[in-house]
Write a protein that holds these residues in place. Sequence first.
Motif, PDB file in Angstrom:
ATOM      1  N   HIS A  37       0.832  -1.209   0.000  1.00 45.79           N
ATOM      2  CA  HIS A  37       0.000   0.000   0.000  1.00 45.79           C
ATOM      3  C   HIS A  37       0.863   1.255   0.000  1.00 45.79           C
ATOM      4  O   HIS A  37       0.776   2.077  -0.891  1.00 45.79           O
ATOM      5  N   PHE A  38       1.705   1.370   1.026  1.00 44.66           N
ATOM      6  CA  PHE A  38       2.616   2.528   1.056  1.00 44.66           C
ATOM      7  C   PHE A  38       3.595   2.429  -0.113  1.00 44.66           C
ATOM      8  O   PHE A  38       4.007   3.434  -0.685  1.00 44.66           O
ATOM      9  N   VAL A  39       3.964   1.202  -0.424  1.00 42.36           N
ATOM     10  CA  VAL A  39       4.814   0.943  -1.597  1.00 42.36           C
ATOM     11  C   VAL A  39       4.147  -0.176  -2.407  1.00 42.36           C
ATOM     12  O   VAL A  39       3.409  -0.986  -1.842  1.00 42.36           O
ATOM     13  N   PRO A  40       4.401  -0.224  -3.711  1.00 41.45           N
ATOM     14  CA  PRO A  40       3.677  -1.196  -4.539  1.00 41.45           C
ATOM     15  C   PRO A  40       4.273  -2.594  -4.514  1.00 41.45           C
ATOM     16  O   PRO A  40       4.284  -3.287  -5.520  1.00 41.45           O
ATOM     17  N   ASN A  41       4.765  -3.028  -3.368  1.00 40.61           N
ATOM     18  CA  ASN A  41       5.432  -4.323  -3.307  1.00 40.61           C
ATOM     19  C   ASN A  41       5.184  -4.923  -1.921  1.00 40.61           C
ATOM     20  O   ASN A  41       4.905  -4.207  -0.957  1.00 40.61           O
TER      21      ASN A  41
END
Length: 221
Positions: A37-41
Amino acid sequence: MIAPSILAADFSRLGQLVLETEAGGANRVHVDVMDGHFVPNLSMGPVVVKGLRPITRLPLEVHLMVMEPAKFVESFVKAGADSLIVHYEVLPDPKPLLREIRKLNCKAGLAINPGTPTEVLEPLIGLIDLALCMTVWPGFGGQAFLAESPARIAEIRALIERFNPTCELEVDGGVDLKTIGQCASNGANVFVAGTSVFGSPNGPRAAVGELTAMALEATKK
Ligand code: DX5
Ligand code: ZN
């Protein structure tokens, strides 16, 4: 100080590889936690910290790239984390969480993304043990070091000298033999390195030694 990021390691040999970095003089282990969510991974959770804890004597540093870090602080400390780094961008007021982390006998770190002005750290630097300057956009290992980073590192170093000289200044993303010198000469003293350690043709043990030597060389100039 070199903090190998295990995100770039071969997980089927994780314990052995971490021990090799320890033998090479690594100062701590950097554990990248991603929530999609915060990063796409997505990456790893407390179970990895728990698994590494009895393997190595090195401190375990957890970089929480998640939207709701408060939810996970306790479970990472229980698993054996020595320091927790949270992102400024997800915290309307980071102070209570930073205090909570320290109350759990854990070191508190605050990270800022490349798009976040360095001045946001000014009122918070007294409450942290480590400031993390992202030198790539978080989410993936193996990205190229961003050219604007050295100037940002120097700005954070100036804030640290003014407001909390014992605070560590860490850089994360694209740190290798070509870029570590500029990080060190601009004031960073902890260097996260994933690909340049675990992807090195010379192996992680030698890679940690080479990075350390290069950083020291740059601070002598
Ligand atoms: C990036 C992570 C980094 C990453 C660094 O989102 O926070 O710690 O693993 O990897 P390299 O050193 O390969 O850029
Ligand atoms: Zn990281």
